[in-house]
Design a protein around this motif. Structure first.
Motif, PDB file in Angstrom:
ATOM      1  N   LYS A 111      18.448   7.255  -1.233  1.00 23.24           N
ATOM      2  CA  LYS A 111      17.197   7.437  -1.988  1.00 23.24           C
ATOM      3  C   LYS A 111      16.792   6.141  -2.691  1.00 23.24           C
ATOM      4  CE  LYS A 111      17.720  11.744  -0.798  1.00 23.24           C
ATOM      5  NZ  LYS A 111      18.782  11.539   0.172  1.00 23.24           N
ATOM      6  N   ALA A 112      15.480   5.922  -2.756  1.00 24.77           N
ATOM      7  CA  ALA A 112      14.936   4.725  -3.421  1.00 24.77           C
ATOM      8  C   ALA A 112      15.097   4.845  -4.942  1.00 24.77           C
ATOM      9  CB  ALA A 112      13.459   4.574  -3.070  1.00 24.77           C
ATOM     10  N   ASN A 113      15.066   3.700  -5.610  1.00 24.32           N
ATOM     11  CA  ASN A 113      14.974   3.601  -7.081  1.00 24.32           C
ATOM     12  C   ASN A 113      16.206   4.110  -7.828  1.00 24.32           C
ATOM     13  OD1 ASN A 113      12.247   2.775  -6.647  1.00 24.32           O
ATOM     14  ND2 ASN A 113      11.637   4.923  -6.525  1.00 24.32           N
ATOM     15  N   ARG A 114      17.339   4.173  -7.147  1.00 21.24           N
ATOM     16  CA  ARG A 114      18.564   4.610  -7.834  1.00 21.24           C
ATOM     17  C   ARG A 114      19.412   3.396  -8.204  1.00 21.24           C
ATOM     18  NH1 ARG A 114      20.854  10.023  -4.646  1.00 21.24           N
ATOM     19  NH2 ARG A 114      19.318  11.475  -5.510  1.00 21.24           N
ATOM     20  N   VAL A 115      20.124   3.518  -9.318  1.00 23.23           N
ATOM     21  CA  VAL A 115      21.013   2.447  -9.769  1.00 23.23           C
ATOM     22  C   VAL A 115      22.173   2.328  -8.772  1.00 23.23           C
ATOM     23  CG1 VAL A 115      22.573   1.712 -11.612  1.00 23.23           C
ATOM     24  CG2 VAL A 115      20.434   2.899 -12.180  1.00 23.23           C
ATOM     25  N   ALA A 116      22.436   1.091  -8.338  1.00 28.12           N
ATOM     26  CA  ALA A 116      23.578   0.792  -7.455  1.00 28.12           C
ATOM     27  C   ALA A 116      23.491   1.495  -6.100  1.00 28.12           C
ATOM     28  CB  ALA A 116      24.905   1.122  -8.142  1.00 28.12           C
ATOM     29  N   VAL A 117      22.265   1.889  -5.696  1.00 29.20           N
ATOM     30  CA  VAL A 117      22.074   2.453  -4.348  1.00 29.20           C
ATOM     31  C   VAL A 117      21.139   1.507  -3.598  1.00 29.20           C
ATOM     32  CG1 VAL A 117      21.116   4.365  -2.992  1.00 29.20           C
ATOM     33  CG2 VAL A 117      22.388   4.849  -5.090  1.00 29.20           C
ATOM     34  N   THR A 118      21.618   1.015  -2.441  1.00 29.38           N
ATOM     35  CA  THR A 118      20.784   0.099  -1.660  1.00 29.38           C
ATOM     36  C   THR A 118      20.305   0.805  -0.397  1.00 29.38           C
ATOM     37  OG1 THR A 118      22.759  -0.750  -0.573  1.00 29.38           O
ATOM     38  CG2 THR A 118      21.965  -1.979  -2.481  1.00 29.38           C
ATOM     39  N   GLN A 119      19.237   0.304   0.168  1.00 31.69           N
ATOM     40  CA  GLN A 119      18.734   0.791   1.449  1.00 31.69           C
ATOM     41  C   GLN A 119      18.682  -0.411   2.386  1.00 31.69           C
ATOM     42  OE1 GLN A 119      14.948   2.206  -0.142  1.00 31.69           O
ATOM     43  NE2 GLN A 119      15.509   4.301   0.367  1.00 31.69           N
ATOM     44  N   SER A 120      19.131  -0.241   3.609  1.00 32.34           N
ATOM     45  CA  SER A 120      19.141  -1.375   4.545  1.00 32.34           C
ATOM     46  C   SER A 120      18.926  -0.882   5.969  1.00 32.34           C
ATOM     47  CB  SER A 120      20.491  -2.106   4.461  1.00 32.34           C
ATOM     48  OG  SER A 120      21.501  -1.257   5.000  1.00 32.34           O
ATOM     49  N   ARG A 121      18.776  -1.860   6.884  1.00 33.06           N
ATOM     50  CA  ARG A 121      18.638  -1.509   8.295  1.00 33.06           C
ATOM     51  C   ARG A 121      19.900  -0.820   8.797  1.00 33.06           C
ATOM     52  NH1 ARG A 121      15.177  -6.755  10.140  1.00 33.06           N
ATOM     53  NH2 ARG A 121      15.766  -6.214  12.262  1.00 33.06           N
ATOM     54  N   GLU A 122      21.009  -1.182   8.175  1.00 34.93           N
ATOM     55  CA  GLU A 122      22.284  -0.545   8.545  1.00 34.93           C
ATOM     56  C   GLU A 122      22.213   0.974   8.310  1.00 34.93           C
ATOM     57  OE1 GLU A 122      25.698  -0.542  10.386  1.00 34.93           O
ATOM     58  OE2 GLU A 122      24.582  -2.404  10.075  1.00 34.93           O
ATOM     59  N   ASP A 123      21.515   1.371   7.224  1.00 28.91           N
ATOM     60  CA  ASP A 123      21.353   2.806   6.925  1.00 28.91           C
ATOM     61  C   ASP A 123      20.489   3.490   7.982  1.00 28.91           C
ATOM     62  OD1 ASP A 123      22.821   2.936   4.404  1.00 28.91           O
ATOM     63  OD2 ASP A 123      21.199   1.702   3.596  1.00 28.91           O
ATOM     64  N   ILE A 124      19.454   2.762   8.473  1.00 28.93           N
ATOM     65  CA  ILE A 124      18.619   3.319   9.554  1.00 28.93           C
ATOM     66  C   ILE A 124      19.500   3.525  10.789  1.00 28.93           C
ATOM     67  CG2 ILE A 124      16.528   3.071  10.947  1.00 28.93           C
ATOM     68  CD1 ILE A 124      15.499   0.993   9.000  1.00 28.93           C
ATOM     69  N   LYS A 125      20.326   2.509  11.085  1.00 30.72           N
ATOM     70  CA  LYS A 125      21.212   2.569  12.259  1.00 30.72           C
ATOM     71  C   LYS A 125      22.160   3.760  12.140  1.00 30.72           C
ATOM     72  CE  LYS A 125      24.496  -0.259  14.863  1.00 30.72           C
ATOM     73  NZ  LYS A 125      25.147  -1.595  14.955  1.00 30.72           N
ATOM     74  N   ARG A 126      22.778   3.899  10.956  1.00 34.25           N
ATOM     75  CA  ARG A 126      23.743   4.987  10.745  1.00 34.25           C
ATOM     76  C   ARG A 126      23.074   6.341  10.989  1.00 34.25           C
ATOM     77  NH1 ARG A 126      24.911   3.908   5.732  1.00 34.25           N
ATOM     78  NH2 ARG A 126      26.387   2.284   6.288  1.00 34.25           N
ATOM     79  N   GLN A 127      21.833   6.471  10.536  1.00 36.96           N
ATOM     80  CA  GLN A 127      21.135   7.754  10.663  1.00 36.96           C
ATOM     81  C   GLN A 127      20.677   8.022  12.098  1.00 36.96           C
ATOM     82  OE1 GLN A 127      19.446   9.297   7.375  1.00 36.96           O
ATOM     83  NE2 GLN A 127      17.736  10.391   8.286  1.00 36.96           N
ATOM     84  N   LEU A 128      19.983   7.049  12.695  1.00 33.38           N
ATOM     85  CA  LEU A 128      19.371   7.291  14.005  1.00 33.38           C
ATOM     86  C   LEU A 128      20.375   7.278  15.152  1.00 33.38           C
ATOM     87  CD1 LEU A 128      15.980   5.330  13.711  1.00 33.38           C
ATOM     88  CD2 LEU A 128      16.431   7.749  13.282  1.00 33.38           C
ATOM     89  N   SER A 129      21.527   6.616  14.951  1.00 34.88           N
ATOM     90  CA  SER A 129      22.501   6.551  16.058  1.00 34.88           C
ATOM     91  C   SER A 129      23.248   7.875  16.256  1.00 34.88           C
ATOM     92  CB  SER A 129      23.477   5.383  15.864  1.00 34.88           C
ATOM     93  OG  SER A 129      24.133   5.524  14.633  1.00 34.88           O
ATOM     94  N   LYS A 130      22.990   8.857  15.357  1.00 34.54           N
ATOM     95  CA  LYS A 130      23.584  10.194  15.579  1.00 34.54           C
ATOM     96  C   LYS A 130      22.846  10.958  16.677  1.00 34.54           C
ATOM     97  CE  LYS A 130      24.573  10.898  10.666  1.00 34.54           C
ATOM     98  NZ  LYS A 130      23.911  11.566   9.545  1.00 34.54           N
ATOM     99  N   ALA A 131      21.688  10.432  17.114  1.00 34.93           N
ATOM    100  CA  ALA A 131      20.872  11.130  18.127  1.00 34.93           C
ATOM    101  C   ALA A 131      21.696  11.372  19.387  1.00 34.93           C
ATOM    102  CB  ALA A 131      19.631  10.305  18.461  1.00 34.93           C
TER     103      ALA A 131
END
Length: 338
Positions: free
Chosen positions: A258-278
């Motif tokens: 989730k956006a705007n959280r303390v110590a939580v980052t968003q990256s392309r790696e997160d997109i990869k982790r999510q979409l590669s479950k397809a």
């Protein structure tokens, strides 16, 4: 000598009511009926709230669980808020599919929203998914028994309901409250403030009190509780409870960071982790793309006006609007999926 008087102080002493002009400054001659009619506009007889307009609110299980587990990281020692996006059913039920947490600063007893560069994209994507803002959620540390809302929270709730209703009118806009009890167990409840409370906030009758369990009454006005004038009103006078339940969304997932959280980052790696479950465990590519927070993050790489609407269309109508193969390749490339 001309004596410069403090105008406000002078008005408080000589005005028709504190902060107002004297009667003669408004009009030279008054009948008793006119005077009573004018005075009554500033008198509020505080009534116990009737049943709220929202009959029940259903909140997506994974969204609310993710929200409360994030608060667990702080032992529920700070406040946090989010906006609920979903659907209104039959003008009386709310189904919340998404929790979006805007940029904010918070202490154990207060929160302040900060400017949100993503605000336009949030509302646009919600709309593309057929969703609208249907409420807000607030988490706070454990409180003493009977203390449900602070004054600032009552004022914020009323302002949100006024915005949703576009004035003092019926609205299903709902407030979900997440906290812990004495045994440190999660408690989730839902509320609305009364239409009278909305009116009193719209007219500037209620203000913040040093006593968090009450709202102060602006001295220009008179609030009567059980026939007696009061300087502040217990917040519980304004609240009605709304039944709440959870549901498993068949429409969206909520696994992307989730956006705007303390110590939580968003990256392309997160997109990869999510979409590669397809293709695994029954997931399709579009099932995994159907994540509000992922779609919001993708606005960094894709156009909000041209690309994102096509992705949302495929999410909304998976049978008749299949995702273009070009987008599948583009998203795989952004995510670094071979």
């Amino acid at each position: 000598h001309i004596v410069a008087q403090d105008i406000q102080k002078s008005l408080n002493q000589s005005g028709f009511r504190p902060g107002m002009l004297p009667l003669r400054s408004m009009k030279m001659h008054w009948t008793l009926n006119e005077f009573v009619a004018l005075d009554e506009q500033f008198v509020y007889k505080v009534k116990a709230p009737e049943k709220g307009i929202c009959e029940i609110v259903s909140v997506d299980t994974s969204s609310i669980n993710d929200f409360q587990s994030y608060l667990r990281n702080f032992d529920f020692r700070i406040m946090r808020i989010g906006f609920l996006y979903g659907r209104i059913i039959d003008n009386k039920k709310v189904k919340a599919e998404v929790i979006y947490e805007p940029p904010q600063e918070a202490t154990d007893i207060s929160f302040q929203l900060l400017p949100d560069p993503k605000a336009e994209a949030v509302d646009a994507i919600a709309s593309m998914l057929g969703l609208q803002k249907v409420g807000w959620v607030v988490a706070h540390p454990a409180r003493e028994k009977g203390f449900f809302f602070s004054g600032p929270e009552i004022l914020f709730t009323a302002e949100q309901q006024l915005e949703a209703a576009e004035g003092v009118a019926d609205t299903t806009f709902v407030t979900v409250k997440v906290t812990v009890d004495e045994a440190n167990q999660i408690v989730v409840e839902a509320f609305q403030v009364s239409k009278q409370c909305m009116e009193m906030v719209a007219e500037g009758v209620l203000t913040v009190s040093a006593n968090l369990g009450s709202c102060a009454v602006n001295p220009t006005f008179t609030a009567l509780v059980e026939g007696k004038p009061v300087k502040e009103v217990d917040n519980n006078f304004f609240l009605s409870t709304t039944p709440i339940e959870q549901f498993e969304s068949k429409f969206l997932v909520s696994t992307f960071p989730k956006a705007n959280r303390v110590a939580v980052t968003q990256s392309r790696e997160d997109i990869k982790r999510q979409l590669s479950k397809a293709g695994r465990e029954g997931w399709t590519f579009v099932d995994l793309l159907a994540d509000f927070h992922l779609l919001l993050y993708l606005t960094q790489y894709l156009g909000l006006k041209d690309d994102i609407p096509l992705l949302c269309k495929s999410v909304v109508d998976r049978e008749n609007a299949p995702l273009d193969e070009g987008y599948r390749l583009l998203l795989s490339s952004i995510a670094g999926i071979e």
